[in-house]
Structures are given as structure tokens and as C-alpha cells.
Design a protein around this motif. Structure first.
Motif, PDB file in Angstrom:
ATOM      1  N   MET A   1       0.738  33.941   7.879  1.00  0.00           N
ATOM      2  CA  MET A   1       2.090  34.085   8.393  1.00  0.00           C
ATOM      3  C   MET A   1       2.082  34.129   9.920  1.00  0.00           C
ATOM      4  SD  MET A   1       5.308  34.313   7.693  1.00  0.00           S
ATOM      5  CE  MET A   1       5.479  34.820   5.978  1.00  0.00           C
ATOM      6  N   ALA A   2       1.096  34.847  10.487  1.00  0.00           N
ATOM      7  CA  ALA A   2       0.993  34.909  11.947  1.00  0.00           C
ATOM      8  C   ALA A   2       0.740  33.518  12.531  1.00  0.00           C
ATOM      9  CB  ALA A   2      -0.127  35.870  12.352  1.00  0.00           C
ATOM     10  N   GLN A   3      -0.121  32.745  11.880  1.00  0.00           N
ATOM     11  CA  GLN A   3      -0.394  31.386  12.341  1.00  0.00           C
ATOM     12  C   GLN A   3       0.862  30.523  12.277  1.00  0.00           C
ATOM     13  OE1 GLN A   3      -3.607  30.092   9.863  1.00  0.00           O
ATOM     14  NE2 GLN A   3      -5.096  31.487  10.771  1.00  0.00           N
ATOM     15  N   ALA A   4       1.648  30.709  11.212  1.00  0.00           N
ATOM     16  CA  ALA A   4       2.876  29.927  11.063  1.00  0.00           C
ATOM     17  C   ALA A   4       3.898  30.292  12.136  1.00  0.00           C
ATOM     18  CB  ALA A   4       3.460  30.149   9.675  1.00  0.00           C
ATOM     19  N   ILE A   5       4.058  31.592  12.387  1.00  0.00           N
ATOM     20  CA  ILE A   5       5.001  32.036  13.420  1.00  0.00           C
ATOM     21  C   ILE A   5       4.586  31.485  14.781  1.00  0.00           C
ATOM     22  CG2 ILE A   5       5.833  34.066  14.677  1.00  0.00           C
ATOM     23  CD1 ILE A   5       5.670  35.599  12.000  1.00  0.00           C
ATOM     24  N   HIS A   6       3.305  31.572  15.085  1.00  0.00           N
ATOM     25  CA  HIS A   6       2.812  31.075  16.377  1.00  0.00           C
ATOM     26  C   HIS A   6       3.018  29.564  16.497  1.00  0.00           C
ATOM     27  CE1 HIS A   6       0.321  30.921  19.984  1.00  0.00           C
ATOM     28  NE2 HIS A   6      -0.331  29.910  19.444  1.00  0.00           N
ATOM     29  N   ALA A   7       2.705  28.841  15.427  1.00  0.00           N
ATOM     30  CA  ALA A   7       2.787  27.378  15.464  1.00  0.00           C
ATOM     31  C   ALA A   7       4.223  26.883  15.619  1.00  0.00           C
ATOM     32  CB  ALA A   7       2.167  26.796  14.193  1.00  0.00           C
ATOM     33  N   CYS A   8       5.193  27.682  15.180  1.00  0.00           N
ATOM     34  CA  CYS A   8       6.600  27.279  15.254  1.00  0.00           C
ATOM     35  C   CYS A   8       7.288  27.844  16.492  1.00  0.00           C
ATOM     36  CB  CYS A   8       7.342  27.733  14.000  1.00  0.00           C
ATOM     37  SG  CYS A   8       6.793  26.922  12.487  1.00  0.00           S
ATOM     38  N   SER A   9       6.547  28.481  17.383  1.00  0.00           N
ATOM     39  CA  SER A   9       7.153  29.158  18.527  1.00  0.00           C
ATOM     40  C   SER A   9       6.933  28.363  19.813  1.00  0.00           C
ATOM     41  CB  SER A   9       6.536  30.553  18.684  1.00  0.00           C
ATOM     42  OG  SER A   9       5.226  30.458  19.237  1.00  0.00           O
ATOM     43  N   GLN A  10       7.580  28.806  20.879  1.00  0.00           N
ATOM     44  CA  GLN A  10       7.396  28.166  22.179  1.00  0.00           C
ATOM     45  C   GLN A  10       6.025  28.461  22.772  1.00  0.00           C
ATOM     46  OE1 GLN A  10      10.726  29.495  24.528  1.00  0.00           O
ATOM     47  NE2 GLN A  10      12.138  28.032  23.587  1.00  0.00           N
ATOM     48  N   ARG A  11       5.278  29.378  22.156  1.00  0.00           N
ATOM     49  CA  ARG A  11       3.930  29.704  22.630  1.00  0.00           C
ATOM     50  C   ARG A  11       2.854  28.908  21.889  1.00  0.00           C
ATOM     51  NH1 ARG A  11       3.763  35.118  25.239  1.00  0.00           N
ATOM     52  NH2 ARG A  11       5.899  35.896  25.370  1.00  0.00           N
ATOM     53  N   ARG A  12       3.235  27.942  21.105  1.00  0.00           N
ATOM     54  CA  ARG A  12       2.285  27.271  20.208  1.00  0.00           C
ATOM     55  C   ARG A  12       1.148  26.580  20.950  1.00  0.00           C
ATOM     56  NH1 ARG A  12       7.162  24.852  19.921  1.00  0.00           N
ATOM     57  NH2 ARG A  12       7.410  22.759  20.787  1.00  0.00           N
ATOM     58  N   ASN A  13       1.350  26.213  22.208  1.00  0.00           N
ATOM     59  CA  ASN A  13       0.286  25.555  22.978  1.00  0.00           C
ATOM     60  C   ASN A  13      -0.585  26.552  23.731  1.00  0.00           C
ATOM     61  OD1 ASN A  13       1.108  22.918  22.229  1.00  0.00           O
ATOM     62  ND2 ASN A  13       2.720  22.969  23.774  1.00  0.00           N
ATOM     63  N   GLN A  14      -0.335  27.833  23.510  1.00  0.00           N
ATOM     64  CA  GLN A  14      -1.108  28.896  24.142  1.00  0.00           C
ATOM     65  C   GLN A  14      -2.003  29.555  23.087  1.00  0.00           C
ATOM     66  OE1 GLN A  14      -1.106  29.234  27.386  1.00  0.00           O
ATOM     67  NE2 GLN A  14       0.533  27.700  27.647  1.00  0.00           N
ATOM     68  N   PRO A  15      -2.903  30.448  23.497  1.00  0.00           N
ATOM     69  CA  PRO A  15      -3.863  31.014  22.541  1.00  0.00           C
ATOM     70  C   PRO A  15      -3.207  31.867  21.453  1.00  0.00           C
ATOM     71  CG  PRO A  15      -4.561  31.409  24.810  1.00  0.00           C
ATOM     72  CD  PRO A  15      -3.155  30.897  24.878  1.00  0.00           C
TER      73      PRO A  15
ATOM     74  N   VAL B   1      -6.146  40.035  27.379  1.00  0.00           N
ATOM     75  CA  VAL B   1      -6.155  39.106  28.512  1.00  0.00           C
ATOM     76  C   VAL B   1      -6.450  37.689  28.038  1.00  0.00           C
ATOM     77  CG1 VAL B   1      -7.327  38.517  30.667  1.00  0.00           C
ATOM     78  CG2 VAL B   1      -6.740  40.893  30.168  1.00  0.00           C
ATOM     79  N   LEU B   2      -7.356  37.548  27.080  1.00  0.00           N
ATOM     80  CA  LEU B   2      -7.679  36.214  26.557  1.00  0.00           C
ATOM     81  C   LEU B   2      -6.471  35.565  25.884  1.00  0.00           C
ATOM     82  CD1 LEU B   2     -11.226  36.867  25.021  1.00  0.00           C
ATOM     83  CD2 LEU B   2     -10.692  35.535  27.072  1.00  0.00           C
ATOM     84  N   ALA B   3      -5.567  36.382  25.345  1.00  0.00           N
ATOM     85  CA  ALA B   3      -4.384  35.857  24.659  1.00  0.00           C
ATOM     86  C   ALA B   3      -3.179  35.753  25.581  1.00  0.00           C
ATOM     87  CB  ALA B   3      -4.042  36.744  23.466  1.00  0.00           C
ATOM     88  N   ASP B   4      -3.375  35.910  26.881  1.00  0.00           N
ATOM     89  CA  ASP B   4      -2.261  35.885  27.838  1.00  0.00           C
ATOM     90  C   ASP B   4      -1.419  34.623  27.667  1.00  0.00           C
ATOM     91  OD1 ASP B   4      -0.666  36.758  29.926  1.00  0.00           O
ATOM     92  OD2 ASP B   4      -1.935  35.866  31.466  1.00  0.00           O
ATOM     93  N   HIS B   5      -0.113  34.801  27.670  1.00  0.00           N
ATOM     94  CA  HIS B   5       0.904  33.753  27.472  1.00  0.00           C
ATOM     95  C   HIS B   5       0.981  33.281  26.019  1.00  0.00           C
ATOM     96  CE1 HIS B   5       1.704  33.557  31.720  1.00  0.00           C
ATOM     97  NE2 HIS B   5       0.424  33.289  31.984  1.00  0.00           N
ATOM     98  N   GLY B   6       0.132  33.829  25.162  1.00  0.00           N
ATOM     99  CA  GLY B   6       0.150  33.433  23.763  1.00  0.00           C
ATOM    100  C   GLY B   6       0.503  34.587  22.845  1.00  0.00           C
ATOM    101  N   THR B   7      -0.197  34.650  21.728  1.00  0.00           N
ATOM    102  CA  THR B   7       0.083  35.632  20.680  1.00  0.00           C
ATOM    103  C   THR B   7      -1.206  36.342  20.306  1.00  0.00           C
ATOM    104  OG1 THR B   7       1.821  34.196  19.762  1.00  0.00           O
ATOM    105  CG2 THR B   7       0.992  35.941  18.331  1.00  0.00           C
ATOM    106  N   ILE B   8      -1.116  37.640  20.095  1.00  0.00           N
ATOM    107  CA  ILE B   8      -2.237  38.391  19.540  1.00  0.00           C
ATOM    108  C   ILE B   8      -1.784  38.987  18.217  1.00  0.00           C
ATOM    109  CG2 ILE B   8      -1.727  40.562  20.752  1.00  0.00           C
ATOM    110  CD1 ILE B   8      -4.837  40.880  21.020  1.00  0.00           C
ATOM    111  N   PHE B   9      -2.597  38.807  17.195  1.00  0.00           N
ATOM    112  CA  PHE B   9      -2.293  39.309  15.854  1.00  0.00           C
ATOM    113  C   PHE B   9      -3.234  40.467  15.552  1.00  0.00           C
ATOM    114  CE2 PHE B   9      -3.284  38.827  11.176  1.00  0.00           C
ATOM    115  CZ  PHE B   9      -2.185  39.552  10.761  1.00  0.00           C
ATOM    116  N   LEU B  10      -2.661  41.653  15.407  1.00  0.00           N
ATOM    117  CA  LEU B  10      -3.437  42.855  15.115  1.00  0.00           C
ATOM    118  C   LEU B  10      -3.353  43.134  13.621  1.00  0.00           C
ATOM    119  CD1 LEU B  10      -2.267  45.075  18.116  1.00  0.00           C
ATOM    120  CD2 LEU B  10      -4.312  43.623  17.966  1.00  0.00           C
ATOM    121  N   ASP B  11      -4.363  42.685  12.896  1.00  0.00           N
ATOM    122  CA  ASP B  11      -4.392  42.897  11.450  1.00  0.00           C
ATOM    123  C   ASP B  11      -4.865  44.316  11.159  1.00  0.00           C
ATOM    124  OD1 ASP B  11      -4.127  42.355   8.800  1.00  0.00           O
ATOM    125  OD2 ASP B  11      -5.877  41.047   8.649  1.00  0.00           O
ATOM    126  N   GLU B  12      -4.259  44.951  10.172  1.00  0.00           N
ATOM    127  CA  GLU B  12      -4.579  46.342   9.803  1.00  0.00           C
ATOM    128  C   GLU B  12      -4.431  47.282  11.000  1.00  0.00           C
ATOM    129  OE1 GLU B  12      -4.683  47.110   6.886  1.00  0.00           O
ATOM    130  OE2 GLU B  12      -5.281  45.305   5.814  1.00  0.00           O
TER     131      GLU B  12
END
Length: 213
Positions: free
Chosen positions: A3-17, A55-66
Motif C-alpha cells: 500500500m505504501a508503494q502504491a501511495i508513493h507511486a501515485c503521488s507527486q513524490r513518485r520520482n523521489q526516494p 535524510v536519505l528519503a528527503d523530498h520523498g517518502t519514508i515508510f515506518l513499518d511496525e
């Protein structure tokens, strides 16, 4: 995570990490340095600066599982990151600005965890902006066969197979099974079937014994 991958891929941040972090798998003594980074010499073995996941995910998305598994002291530091948009690496006095979207997942009841003082209330209210409930696969039976067909196409490519599909009898067994491991278990099952040999069509005898029971 899907689900996190899908949200990221459909967002304006999709070209970021997009970085996925399994909070349950990080040792407590390493959680701060893994998430927020550290400077050279911060601890034994820190021979160079490390930016950390945020910092590595700057301008993108970070998914914190659990996320419910994070220690309370790390929860406090995470709250400051979310509130201020700044990360301070270990042994550094200079915060680093980050523009980041945080997605989090948990199989715990975080409101109950807050009541039991195992999860910070202020962090809970900060992350509880938009909640997406994802039922287990056993409660989404119409999804099982389309997912199995999708994984079969991938497995065919990976294992150089030409399995044409799944028989109706095998589909019934796949649908009736409880899938305690959810989508990951379904994917692994399909890949095992593909790797076990060439079958023009997946039939019940090609399925794992646990599905036949």
C-alpha cells in the motif's frame, strides 16, 4: 508495504526516494543512528558520517513499518522530526532540514498502547492524520485469484515457465485458505509452484499440502 508503494507511486513524490524501515527489526541501541544518522566518531565503529534514513528519503517518502515497536525515547525524537522538519544526527549540533512524507503501519491498537503508556500520545495524535485500514487477505477473498494470476505472470518470467493459469479447483483451494502470511505468503506460494517444475495448468496436486488440508 504494498500500500505504501502504491501511495508513493501515485503521488507527486513518485520520482523521489521511497525508503521502507522495519522498526521491529532495528535493535534499540541502533534505532536512533539508523533513522537519524550520526557523525564520525559518535560511537565505536563510526568511522564516517552516515546520513540516516530520514535524510536519505528527503523530498520523498519514508515508510515506518511496525511503528508501534519503536522505543519510547526514539518516539520522542521522531515526534520532533515530524513537528520541526529537522533531523539532528548523533553527536551533531547542526540539524538537517528534510521535506518528507511519513507513512506508518502497525498491527497494534495504538490507542490501547497509548492508554498502557507504551506509545506516546503526542506522537499518536501527530501521525493519526489519515488512517487506512487494510483487512487481512482472508477477508478480501475476491483479491486472491487476481493477485495469484499477477504473481504467476512474474514467476513465469523469473523461472522461464509458460504456466497458462490456475484451474478452477486450485482457485477454490486458494480462495478457501486463510493466508495468515497475507499477500507475501500468497506470492511465495505461487513462486514455489512455478519453481517446482513445469505445469501447463496449476492443479490441486501442485499446491502445498497445507492448502489441501
Amino acid at each position: 508495504e504494498l500500500m505504501a508503494q502504491a501511495i508513493h507511486a501515485c503521488s507527486q513524490r513518485r520520482n523521489q526516494p521511497l525508503l521502507s524501515v522495519n522498526c521491529a527489526s532495528i535493535p534499540e541501541n541502533l534505532a536512533e543512528s539508523e533513522l537519524f544518522g550520526y557523525k564520525k566518531g559518535a560511537f565505536t565503529g563510526a568511522y564516517a558520517d552516515s546520513p540516516g534514513k530520514f535524510v536519505l528519503a528527503d523530498h520523498g517518502t519514508i515508510f515506518l513499518d511496525e511503528i508501534g515497536e519503536l522505543p519510547l525515547n526514539i518516539q520522542a525524537k521522531l515526534l520532533r522530526v515530524l513537528e520541526n522538519g529537522e533531523v539532528t544526527p548523533l553527536k551533531s549540533k547542526n540539524p538537517v532540514r528534510v521535506d518528507i512524507r511519513v507513512l506508518a503501519a502497525t498491527n497494534k491498537d495504538l490507542e490501547e498502547e497509548v492508554m498502557q503508556k507504551r506509545f506516546r500520545a503526542d506522537l499518536f495524535y501527530r501521525i493519526d492524520e489519515l488512517k487506512v485500514h487494510i483487512p487481512p487477505l482472508r477477508d478480501r477473498k475476491p483479491d486472491i485469484i487476481p493477485l495469484a494470476d499477477h504473481f504467476l505472470r512474474i514467476a513465469n518470467l523469473a523461472n522461464a515457465r509458460e504456466i497458462s493459469g490456475i484451474s478452477l479447483e486450485a482457485q477454490r483451494l486458494l480462495t478457501d485458505y486463510g493466508w495468515p502470511g497475507n499477500v507475501r505468503e500468497l506470492k511465495n506460494t505461487v513462486f514455489k509452484i512455478s519453481a517446482s517444475g513445469y505445469h501447463p495448468l496449476v492443479r490441486p496436486e501442485h499446491l502445498p499440502v497445507k492448502l489441501l488440508q
